[in-house]
Design a protein around this motif. Structure first.
Motif, PDB file in Angstrom:
ATOM      1  N   LYS A  64      30.779  28.190  66.711  1.00 36.61           N
ATOM      2  CA  LYS A  64      30.632  27.519  65.417  1.00 36.61           C
ATOM      3  C   LYS A  64      29.792  26.236  65.533  1.00 36.61           C
ATOM      4  N   CYS A  65      30.136  25.362  66.509  1.00 38.55           N
ATOM      5  CA  CYS A  65      29.445  24.068  66.597  1.00 38.55           C
ATOM      6  C   CYS A  65      28.574  23.925  67.845  1.00 38.55           C
ATOM      7  N   GLY A  66      28.730  24.827  68.833  1.00 44.21           N
ATOM      8  CA  GLY A  66      27.908  24.776  70.034  1.00 44.21           C
ATOM      9  C   GLY A  66      28.422  23.859  71.128  1.00 44.21           C
ATOM     10  N   ALA A  67      29.580  23.250  70.952  1.00 43.67           N
ATOM     11  CA  ALA A  67      30.142  22.360  71.972  1.00 43.67           C
ATOM     12  C   ALA A  67      30.510  23.164  73.221  1.00 43.67           C
ATOM     13  N   PRO A  68      30.224  22.633  74.413  1.00 45.25           N
ATOM     14  CA  PRO A  68      30.591  23.352  75.626  1.00 45.25           C
ATOM     15  C   PRO A  68      32.104  23.425  75.799  1.00 45.25           C
ATOM     16  N   VAL A  69      32.570  24.536  76.363  1.00 43.90           N
ATOM     17  CA  VAL A  69      33.995  24.713  76.620  1.00 43.90           C
ATOM     18  C   VAL A  69      34.298  24.119  77.988  1.00 43.90           C
ATOM     19  N   PRO A  70      35.247  23.172  78.072  1.00 36.01           N
ATOM     20  CA  PRO A  70      35.574  22.584  79.370  1.00 36.01           C
ATOM     21  C   PRO A  70      36.148  23.620  80.325  1.00 36.01           C
ATOM     22  N   MET A  85      42.507  37.081  77.382  1.00 32.00           N
ATOM     23  CA  MET A  85      41.641  36.065  76.869  1.00 32.00           C
ATOM     24  C   MET A  85      42.384  35.202  75.851  1.00 32.00           C
ATOM     25  N   PRO A  86      43.042  34.154  76.284  1.00 32.18           N
ATOM     26  CA  PRO A  86      43.747  33.303  75.331  1.00 32.18           C
ATOM     27  C   PRO A  86      42.753  32.491  74.489  1.00 32.18           C
ATOM     28  N   LEU A  87      43.205  32.140  73.298  1.00 36.69           N
ATOM     29  CA  LEU A  87      42.382  31.324  72.413  1.00 36.69           C
ATOM     30  C   LEU A  87      42.752  29.860  72.584  1.00 36.69           C
ATOM     31  N   ILE A  88      41.735  29.022  72.535  1.00 37.37           N
ATOM     32  CA  ILE A  88      41.929  27.570  72.613  1.00 37.37           C
ATOM     33  C   ILE A  88      41.223  26.951  71.419  1.00 37.37           C
ATOM     34  N   ASN A  89      41.532  25.691  71.145  1.00 34.40           N
ATOM     35  CA  ASN A  89      40.872  24.980  70.050  1.00 34.40           C
ATOM     36  C   ASN A  89      39.665  24.230  70.586  1.00 34.40           C
ATOM     37  N   CYS A  90      38.560  24.306  69.862  1.00 36.53           N
ATOM     38  CA  CYS A  90      37.350  23.569  70.213  1.00 36.53           C
ATOM     39  C   CYS A  90      37.640  22.078  70.097  1.00 36.53           C
ATOM     40  N   LYS A  91      37.188  21.307  71.064  1.00 35.93           N
ATOM     41  CA  LYS A  91      37.459  19.876  71.061  1.00 35.93           C
ATOM     42  C   LYS A  91      36.674  19.132  69.988  1.00 35.93           C
ATOM     43  N   ASP A  92      35.576  19.740  69.479  1.00 32.77           N
ATOM     44  CA  ASP A  92      34.759  19.074  68.466  1.00 32.77           C
ATOM     45  C   ASP A  92      35.112  19.492  67.037  1.00 32.77           C
ATOM     46  N   CYS A  93      35.168  20.811  66.782  1.00 35.28           N
ATOM     47  CA  CYS A  93      35.374  21.280  65.406  1.00 35.28           C
ATOM     48  C   CYS A  93      36.768  21.860  65.173  1.00 35.28           C
ATOM     49  N   ASN A  94      37.576  21.976  66.216  1.00 41.65           N
ATOM     50  CA  ASN A  94      38.958  22.436  66.152  1.00 41.65           C
ATOM     51  C   ASN A  94      39.102  23.913  65.744  1.00 41.65           C
ATOM     52  N   SER A  95      38.034  24.701  65.794  1.00 39.86           N
ATOM     53  CA  SER A  95      38.162  26.123  65.502  1.00 39.86           C
ATOM     54  C   SER A  95      38.657  26.857  66.745  1.00 39.86           C
TER      55      SER A  95
END
Length: 120
Positions: free
Chosen positions: A22-28, A1-11
């Motif tokens: 954290k922000c609820g943005a969908p993961v592409p 399970m690699p980690l990626i950065n959220c496109k909205d909040c960058n977490s």
């Protein structure tokens, strides 16, 4: 399970998460060459699928009172059936021309997804 950065909040989030905690943005999602995404629920399905397994949306060429029409139904109902009707009843021939033109257009552009009208 690699980690990626959220496109909205960058977490940092897991690439398998549905949305950012954290922000609820969908993961592409990455879509393969033989896959497509249901426009109603964003589920990834095989390109030849005619029903979405998640939201039960159907893929077809048009809808009528009986549901979504496939290619055969579109050819029969939109191209073959109007011809004898136009011959038998010439005054309504002009009314059937738009039906035939729509059928040709839809067959040329391909099937689209229609939302399930009877969710269960």
């Amino acid at each position: 399970m690699p980690l990626i950065n959220c496109k909205d909040c960058n977490s940092e989030i897991s690439d398998s998460a549905e949305s950012c905690p954290k922000c609820g943005a969908p993961v592409p999602r990455t879509i393969g060459a033989d896959q497509e995404q249901c426009p109603h629920c964003m589920t990834i399905v095989h390109q030849d699928a005619t029903t979405c397994p998640s939201c039960r949306a159907k893929k077809g060429y048009a809808t009528n009172a009986n549901g979504v029409l496939g290619k055969t139904g579109m050819i029969l109902g939109g191209l073959v059936l109007p011809i004898p009707i136009m011959i038998a009843f010439p005054p309504i021939a002009l009314l059937l021309i738009p039906v035939m033109l729509f059928s040709v257009y839809r067959l040329k552009t391909g099937p689209v997804w229609y939302a399930n009208r009877n969710p269960s």
